[in-house]
Design a protein around this motif. Structure first.
Motif, PDB file in Angstrom:
ATOM      1  N   GLY A 199     -67.742  38.643  78.936  1.00 14.90           N
ATOM      2  CA  GLY A 199     -66.856  39.330  78.020  1.00 14.90           C
ATOM      3  C   GLY A 199     -66.444  38.440  76.869  1.00 14.90           C
ATOM      4  O   GLY A 199     -67.028  37.385  76.606  1.00 14.90           O
ATOM      5  N   THR A 218     -60.183  43.572  67.821  1.00 13.61           N
ATOM      6  CA  THR A 218     -60.560  44.902  68.308  1.00 13.61           C
ATOM      7  C   THR A 218     -62.013  45.208  67.986  1.00 13.61           C
ATOM      8  O   THR A 218     -62.755  45.741  68.822  1.00 13.61           O
ATOM      9  CB  THR A 218     -59.639  45.973  67.697  1.00 13.61           C
ATOM     10  N   ALA A 221     -64.063  43.323  70.382  1.00 16.96           N
ATOM     11  CA  ALA A 221     -63.924  43.879  71.730  1.00 16.96           C
ATOM     12  C   ALA A 221     -64.751  45.153  71.889  1.00 16.96           C
ATOM     13  O   ALA A 221     -65.223  45.468  72.991  1.00 16.96           O
ATOM     14  CB  ALA A 221     -62.458  44.147  72.046  1.00 16.96           C
ATOM     15  N   ARG A 222     -64.942  45.894  70.809  1.00 10.17           N
ATOM     16  CA  ARG A 222     -65.790  47.092  70.880  1.00 10.17           C
ATOM     17  C   ARG A 222     -67.233  46.712  71.214  1.00 10.17           C
ATOM     18  O   ARG A 222     -67.930  47.456  71.921  1.00 10.17           O
ATOM     19  CB  ARG A 222     -65.729  47.864  69.560  1.00 10.17           C
ATOM     20  N   SER A 225     -67.360  46.154  74.871  1.00 10.24           N
ATOM     21  CA  SER A 225     -67.297  47.430  75.577  1.00 10.24           C
ATOM     22  C   SER A 225     -68.680  48.052  75.718  1.00 10.24           C
ATOM     23  O   SER A 225     -69.003  48.669  76.750  1.00 10.24           O
ATOM     24  CB  SER A 225     -66.361  48.388  74.838  1.00 10.24           C
ATOM     25  N   GLU A 226     -69.528  47.876  74.710  1.00 11.73           N
ATOM     26  CA  GLU A 226     -70.891  48.414  74.766  1.00 11.73           C
ATOM     27  C   GLU A 226     -71.669  47.852  75.952  1.00 11.73           C
ATOM     28  O   GLU A 226     -72.558  48.511  76.484  1.00 11.73           O
ATOM     29  CB  GLU A 226     -71.651  48.065  73.475  1.00 11.73           C
ATOM     30  N   TYR A 231     -62.312  42.126  77.935  1.00 10.10           N
ATOM     31  CA  TYR A 231     -61.565  41.320  76.975  1.00 10.10           C
ATOM     32  C   TYR A 231     -60.452  40.611  77.744  1.00 10.10           C
ATOM     33  O   TYR A 231     -59.726  41.229  78.527  1.00 10.10           O
ATOM     34  CB  TYR A 231     -60.956  42.202  75.877  1.00 10.10           C
ATOM     35  N   ALA A 253     -57.071  46.852  73.989  1.00 10.06           N
ATOM     36  CA  ALA A 253     -57.773  47.485  75.104  1.00 10.06           C
ATOM     37  C   ALA A 253     -57.947  48.973  74.875  1.00 10.06           C
ATOM     38  O   ALA A 253     -59.018  49.542  75.135  1.00 10.06           O
ATOM     39  CB  ALA A 253     -57.009  47.230  76.403  1.00 10.06           C
ATOM     40  N   ALA A 256     -60.333  49.627  71.687  1.00  7.42           N
ATOM     41  CA  ALA A 256     -61.725  49.221  71.904  1.00  7.42           C
ATOM     42  C   ALA A 256     -62.322  49.844  73.156  1.00  7.42           C
ATOM     43  O   ALA A 256     -63.516  49.665  73.413  1.00  7.42           O
ATOM     44  CB  ALA A 256     -61.809  47.704  71.999  1.00  7.42           C
ATOM     45  N   ASP A 257     -61.515  50.549  73.931  1.00  7.08           N
ATOM     46  CA  ASP A 257     -61.964  51.162  75.186  1.00  7.08           C
ATOM     47  C   ASP A 257     -62.605  50.108  76.084  1.00  7.08           C
ATOM     48  O   ASP A 257     -63.751  50.230  76.515  1.00  7.08           O
ATOM     49  CB  ASP A 257     -62.942  52.299  74.905  1.00  7.08           C
ATOM     50  N   VAL A 258     -61.821  49.068  76.387  1.00  4.17           N
ATOM     51  CA  VAL A 258     -62.349  47.948  77.142  1.00  4.17           C
ATOM     52  C   VAL A 258     -61.305  47.489  78.162  1.00  4.17           C
ATOM     53  O   VAL A 258     -60.097  47.530  77.878  1.00  4.17           O
ATOM     54  CB  VAL A 258     -62.710  46.786  76.182  1.00  4.17           C
TER      55      VAL A 258
END
Length: 548
Positions: A199, A218, A221-222, A225-226, A231, A253, A256-258
């Motif tokens: 991460g 952010t 962090a995206r 997330s992929e 993070y 979080a 970034a959906d993480v």
């Protein structure tokens, strides 16, 4: 007819064959599988690097037999924040952690050992102190592979540090990246994730990591997330602005959906201790909304970092070399001194590490004592010591509440770390002092907080050390004792496990861990290191997406 007879004979012959043996069988122990379930009496059989069977294995043969009668078996412990990145280059045995049951060092708090450009390699060489080493790697994956090939006793994994990405692309400049610079950082991060990083990390009280805005973090962090990564952050403030810093991590979080974790979660400085309850409430509110927010901690009420963190931000923005330039300028130096901000009193700042050997007689003294000996104010002593040592100077800050330490440990989403290197109590490592957490954080959990204080149960403590961090990091086949999982195993006596390191004498191994196996290979046997180096580069979830 002939074929049918042949099949019947084959089945009869097969049923008469003895069951295959094991390379290792651990017999007679109480097995804690890492899930938090109560211990069960069971044997554990290992073939190669894998757990092959759990249950009653009496009568089953093995090349190596370990008698665990009266002992407990658990998955190998995971150190969620390790600074063993340099100490493992000096001594791959990882003794201070192995002797506590640690089988995975997770590296990379805000800065990682790659990617590196030539200027970063020059700075790394210039910053070497007692431990010197070559730098044949460039990427983070190459560094982790280098460790494996040199030989390490523990497994190793790492985050990509945003401070490293920033330095690679922008140096120490305090500004927003251009679109091209942002693209370069994303490309480097993608490469790190595909090499096997777990991460993205930040360490926002240090430069250049802290030069990044919330939006910049952010965006990075995206990318993580992929790849299914995490993070993790030493948040921007652990003192009077703690709540703002926690909110920033939660916002990153969410946007970034993480999944996100707070490194060494704490409220630092006595005036700020009462902020912890509100910080916990922020985390639990985020978790109730479905965000995967977790935390980690070490088992002490004192932190350890550089003396230079007390300097004003402008004095550190360009890195250490710029700080030294300011210290040579009388006007800047005086301004720096007057703007020093203490979050703990000088008598609570213990000096533990110097670059200059002529200054090491000060190790073990506090800042107030040194200032009094010199007849100057403590804030002046800070500037003088940093200038004379030409380093950040490692210190211990006695800054936290013991009550808060127990309150944090009770949180079910709290993992465990050392926030320290992994050392041997001999040779070059004795040139400096250190925080006792380097030798005792995990043993202290199981002795002081589990056995003596009863803050959490033994089963729960093992879960926090194993399946919780393994699940957060999305590691395959690690963190539990289950058939098919890698055979990272610790065998210990819960009645005898004990941290022995103190602030006065930190270089003392913990006791009570009898056996440790890493990838099925004994590394600790009857409490002594075997000299084996079976540790591997453990890759994160993004590695599976790497193009052939």
């Amino acid at each position: 007819m002939y074929a049918l007879r042949f099949l019947i004979l084959l089945l009869i012959f097969s049923s008469c064959q003895p069951e295959p043996g094991f390379d290792v069988v651990i017999r007679g122990g109480q097995l804690l599988d890492g899930s938090g379930s109560p211990a069960i009496r069971a044997d554990l059989g290992i073939r190669g690097d894998t757990i092959a069977a759990i249950g009653d294995l009496s009568g089953r043969k093995a090349k190596t037999e370990i008698d665990a009668t009266g002992l407990h078996l658990a998955p190998g412990f995971i150190n969620m924040l390790s600074w063993a990145n340099v100490s493992l280059l000096e001594d791959g045995r990882s003794q201070s952690d192995i002797r506590q049951g640690v089988t995975l060092e997770v590296l990379g708090e805000g800065r990682s050992m790659g990617p590196l450009n030539e200027e970063m390699k020059r700075e790394m060489r210039n910053g070497q102190q007692d431990i010197t080493y070559d730098i044949p790697w460039t990427t983070l994956g190459e560094y982790l592979q280098h460790l494996e090939e040199r030989g390490v006793s523990t497994n190793v994994a790492s985050f990509v540090g945003n401070g490293t990405l920033r330095e690679y692309v922008m140096g120490y400049e305090k500004r927003a990246p251009t679109p091209a610079e942002m693209d370069s950082m994303k490309t480097l991060l993608r490469r790190g994730m595909e090499e096997g990083a777990v991460g993205l990390s930040t360490s926002l009280i240090y430069v250049p990591s802290g030069h990044a805005s919330t939006g910049e973090i952010t965006d990075l962090a995206r990318v993580v997330s992929e790849y299914g990564g995490m993070y993790i952050s030493h948040i921007r403030n652990e003192e009077d602005s703690l709540l703002h810093a926690v909110r920033e991590l939660i916002q990153i979080a969410e946007d970034a959906d993480v999944p996100a974790e707070i490194y060494h979660f704490k409220a630092s400085g006595q005036d700020n201790w009462d902020l912890l309850d509100s910080a916990i409430a922020l985390v639990e509110d985020a978790r109730s909304r479905g965000l995967e927010i977790t935390t980690d901690m070490y088992m002490y009420n004192a932190s350890s970092t550089g003396l230079n963190v007390l300097l004003p931000a402008w004095a550190k923005d360009g890195g250490h070399e710029r700080t030294m330039e300011y210290l040579r300028d009388p006007e800047a130096r005086q301004r720096m001194i007057e703007e020093v901000k203490f979050h703990v009193p000088p008598e609570n700042i213990l000096l533990v590490g110097f670059r200059n050997k002529d200054m090491r007689h000060l190790i073990g003294k506090n800042l107030a004592e040194v200032a009094a000996e010199r007849g100057i104010r403590p804030r002046e002593a800070i500037a003088d010591l940093i200038f004379e040592d030409d380093s950040r100077i490692q210190v211990v800050y006695f800054s936290m509440s013991e009550e808060n330490v127990e309150k944090k440990l009770a949180l079910p989403y709290m993992a465990i770390c050392s926030d320290a290197g992994s050392y041997t109590n001999e040779g070059v490592f004795l040139e400096q002092s250190t925080h006792p957490r380097a030798y005792g954080s995990f043993a202290r959990l199981l002795s002081h907080f589990v056995r003596d204080r009863g803050v959490i149960s033994l089963e729960e403590a093992v879960r926090r050390l194993t399946s919780l961090p393994a699940g957060n990091l999305k590691l395959r086949g690690r963190g539990q004792l289950k058939p098919g999982y890698f055979a990272d195993v610790v065998v210990f006596d819960p009645e005898r496990i004990q941290d022995r390191a103190t602030f006065e004498q930190p270089h003392q191994y913990a006791s009570g861990v009898e056996h440790v196996l890493v990838n099925g290979v004994p590394v600790l046997q009857n409490g002594e290191h075997t000299g084996n180096f079976p540790g591997r580069f453990v890759r994160g979830p993004g590695y599976q997406m790497k193009k052939p």
